[in-house]
Design a protein around this motif. Structure first.
Motif, PDB file in Angstrom:
ATOM      1  N   MET A  33      -5.623   3.946 -14.491  1.00  0.00           N
ATOM      2  CA  MET A  33      -6.530   3.496 -13.434  1.00  0.00           C
ATOM      3  C   MET A  33      -6.765   1.994 -13.589  1.00  0.00           C
ATOM      4  O   MET A  33      -6.666   1.455 -14.685  1.00  0.00           O
ATOM      5  CB  MET A  33      -7.842   4.269 -13.483  1.00  0.00           C
ATOM      6  CG  MET A  33      -7.653   5.748 -13.191  1.00  0.00           C
ATOM      7  SD  MET A  33      -9.197   6.630 -12.931  1.00  0.00           S
ATOM      8  CE  MET A  33      -9.533   6.216 -11.223  1.00  0.00           C
ATOM      9  N   VAL A  34      -7.074   1.334 -12.470  1.00  0.00           N
ATOM     10  CA  VAL A  34      -7.253  -0.119 -12.447  1.00  0.00           C
ATOM     11  C   VAL A  34      -8.595  -0.473 -11.817  1.00  0.00           C
ATOM     12  O   VAL A  34      -9.168   0.318 -11.074  1.00  0.00           O
ATOM     13  CB  VAL A  34      -6.101  -0.793 -11.669  1.00  0.00           C
ATOM     14  CG1 VAL A  34      -4.775  -0.606 -12.381  1.00  0.00           C
ATOM     15  CG2 VAL A  34      -6.010  -0.270 -10.247  1.00  0.00           C
ATOM     16  N   GLU A  35      -9.081  -1.688 -12.101  1.00  0.00           N
ATOM     17  CA  GLU A  35     -10.335  -2.132 -11.495  1.00  0.00           C
ATOM     18  C   GLU A  35     -10.107  -2.599 -10.064  1.00  0.00           C
ATOM     19  O   GLU A  35     -10.962  -2.410  -9.217  1.00  0.00           O
ATOM     20  CB  GLU A  35     -10.973  -3.230 -12.347  1.00  0.00           C
ATOM     21  CG  GLU A  35     -11.504  -2.681 -13.665  1.00  0.00           C
ATOM     22  CD  GLU A  35     -12.312  -3.691 -14.436  1.00  0.00           C
ATOM     23  OE1 GLU A  35     -13.105  -4.426 -13.819  1.00  0.00           O
ATOM     24  OE2 GLU A  35     -12.134  -3.748 -15.663  1.00  0.00           O
ATOM     25  N   GLU A  36      -8.962  -3.212  -9.797  1.00  0.00           N
ATOM     26  CA  GLU A  36      -8.613  -3.652  -8.445  1.00  0.00           C
ATOM     27  C   GLU A  36      -7.220  -3.152  -8.103  1.00  0.00           C
ATOM     28  O   GLU A  36      -6.265  -3.446  -8.822  1.00  0.00           O
ATOM     29  CB  GLU A  36      -8.669  -5.179  -8.331  1.00  0.00           C
ATOM     30  CG  GLU A  36     -10.062  -5.737  -8.379  1.00  0.00           C
ATOM     31  CD  GLU A  36     -10.946  -5.267  -7.228  1.00  0.00           C
ATOM     32  OE1 GLU A  36     -10.443  -5.125  -6.098  1.00  0.00           O
ATOM     33  OE2 GLU A  36     -12.141  -5.030  -7.469  1.00  0.00           O
ATOM     34  N   ARG A  37      -7.113  -2.420  -7.016  1.00  0.00           N
ATOM     35  CA  ARG A  37      -5.829  -1.875  -6.577  1.00  0.00           C
ATOM     36  C   ARG A  37      -5.025  -3.000  -5.922  1.00  0.00           C
ATOM     37  O   ARG A  37      -5.535  -3.742  -5.099  1.00  0.00           O
ATOM     38  CB  ARG A  37      -6.075  -0.744  -5.586  1.00  0.00           C
ATOM     39  CG  ARG A  37      -4.854   0.091  -5.300  1.00  0.00           C
ATOM     40  CD  ARG A  37      -5.180   1.242  -4.367  1.00  0.00           C
ATOM     41  NE  ARG A  37      -6.071   2.202  -5.006  1.00  0.00           N
ATOM     42  CZ  ARG A  37      -7.150   2.707  -4.422  1.00  0.00           C
ATOM     43  NH1 ARG A  37      -7.492   2.350  -3.219  1.00  0.00           N
ATOM     44  NH2 ARG A  37      -7.895   3.576  -5.062  1.00  0.00           N
ATOM     45  N   THR A  38      -3.758  -3.125  -6.300  1.00  0.00           N
ATOM     46  CA  THR A  38      -2.876  -4.114  -5.700  1.00  0.00           C
ATOM     47  C   THR A  38      -1.648  -3.416  -5.140  1.00  0.00           C
ATOM     48  O   THR A  38      -1.114  -2.497  -5.739  1.00  0.00           O
ATOM     49  CB  THR A  38      -2.425  -5.163  -6.735  1.00  0.00           C
ATOM     50  OG1 THR A  38      -1.773  -4.500  -7.809  1.00  0.00           O
ATOM     51  CG2 THR A  38      -3.595  -5.953  -7.272  1.00  0.00           C
ATOM     52  N   GLY A  39      -1.215  -3.846  -3.992  1.00  0.00           N
ATOM     53  CA  GLY A  39       0.003  -3.298  -3.410  1.00  0.00           C
ATOM     54  C   GLY A  39      -0.146  -1.876  -2.903  1.00  0.00           C
ATOM     55  O   GLY A  39      -1.240  -1.358  -2.720  1.00  0.00           O
ATOM     56  N   ASP A  40       1.003  -1.244  -2.672  1.00  0.00           N
ATOM     57  CA  ASP A  40       1.039   0.117  -2.153  1.00  0.00           C
ATOM     58  C   ASP A  40       0.717   1.127  -3.242  1.00  0.00           C
ATOM     59  O   ASP A  40       0.975   0.902  -4.415  1.00  0.00           O
ATOM     60  CB  ASP A  40       2.432   0.428  -1.594  1.00  0.00           C
ATOM     61  CG  ASP A  40       2.746  -0.410  -0.365  1.00  0.00           C
ATOM     62  OD1 ASP A  40       1.796  -0.817   0.322  1.00  0.00           O
ATOM     63  OD2 ASP A  40       3.943  -0.660  -0.123  1.00  0.00           O
ATOM     64  N   LYS A  41       0.171   2.254  -2.793  1.00  0.00           N
ATOM     65  CA  LYS A  41      -0.101   3.362  -3.714  1.00  0.00           C
ATOM     66  C   LYS A  41       1.211   4.042  -4.062  1.00  0.00           C
ATOM     67  O   LYS A  41       2.115   4.129  -3.239  1.00  0.00           O
ATOM     68  CB  LYS A  41      -1.019   4.390  -3.060  1.00  0.00           C
ATOM     69  CG  LYS A  41      -2.403   3.893  -2.782  1.00  0.00           C
ATOM     70  CD  LYS A  41      -3.217   4.997  -2.150  1.00  0.00           C
ATOM     71  CE  LYS A  41      -4.440   4.436  -1.492  1.00  0.00           C
ATOM     72  NZ  LYS A  41      -5.134   5.414  -0.685  1.00  0.00           N
ATOM     73  N   GLY A  42       1.280   4.560  -5.259  1.00  0.00           N
ATOM     74  CA  GLY A  42       2.435   5.340  -5.669  1.00  0.00           C
ATOM     75  C   GLY A  42       2.237   6.793  -5.270  1.00  0.00           C
ATOM     76  O   GLY A  42       1.468   7.110  -4.359  1.00  0.00           O
TER      77      GLY A  42
END
Length: 96
Positions: A33-42
């Motif tokens: 998990m990340v604090e800020e989502r970048t790009g497209d979801k997998g």
């Protein structure tokens, strides 16, 4: 990272608030998990695609982690590849 941190899944819509933090990596859908989502979801790993429920708390077997789901998604939560369990509600005392 510390308690109160909001994390987002890299592969689905799941978002959690960290209530209690221990050693290890918090994952959702098989991805960290990340604090800020970048790009497209997998795409969630099929082994970790049971989903999450909003407003529910999840913890690991050792109870060193506790996560509160603030946005549900298709991925399920895990710590270092070991699935988290839905935490049971504590029974309220009777008011006689």
């Amino acid at each position: 990272m510390k308690a109160g941190t909001k994390l987002k899944s890299a592969v689905c819509d799941t978002e959690v608030m960290v209530i209690k933090l221990g050693p290890g990596s918090i994952e959702c859908g098989g991805a960290p998990m990340v604090e800020e989502r970048t790009g497209d979801k997998g795409v969630p790993d099929p082994a970790f695609a049971a989903g999450t429920k909003m407003g529910k708390r999840y913890s690991d077997a050792a109870a060193s982690f506790e996560l509160l789901c603030v946005k549900p998604g298709a991925g399920s939560l895990s710590i270092d590849g070991v699935a988290c369990q839905l935490k049971d509600a504590k029974p309220l005392p009777s008011s006689d």
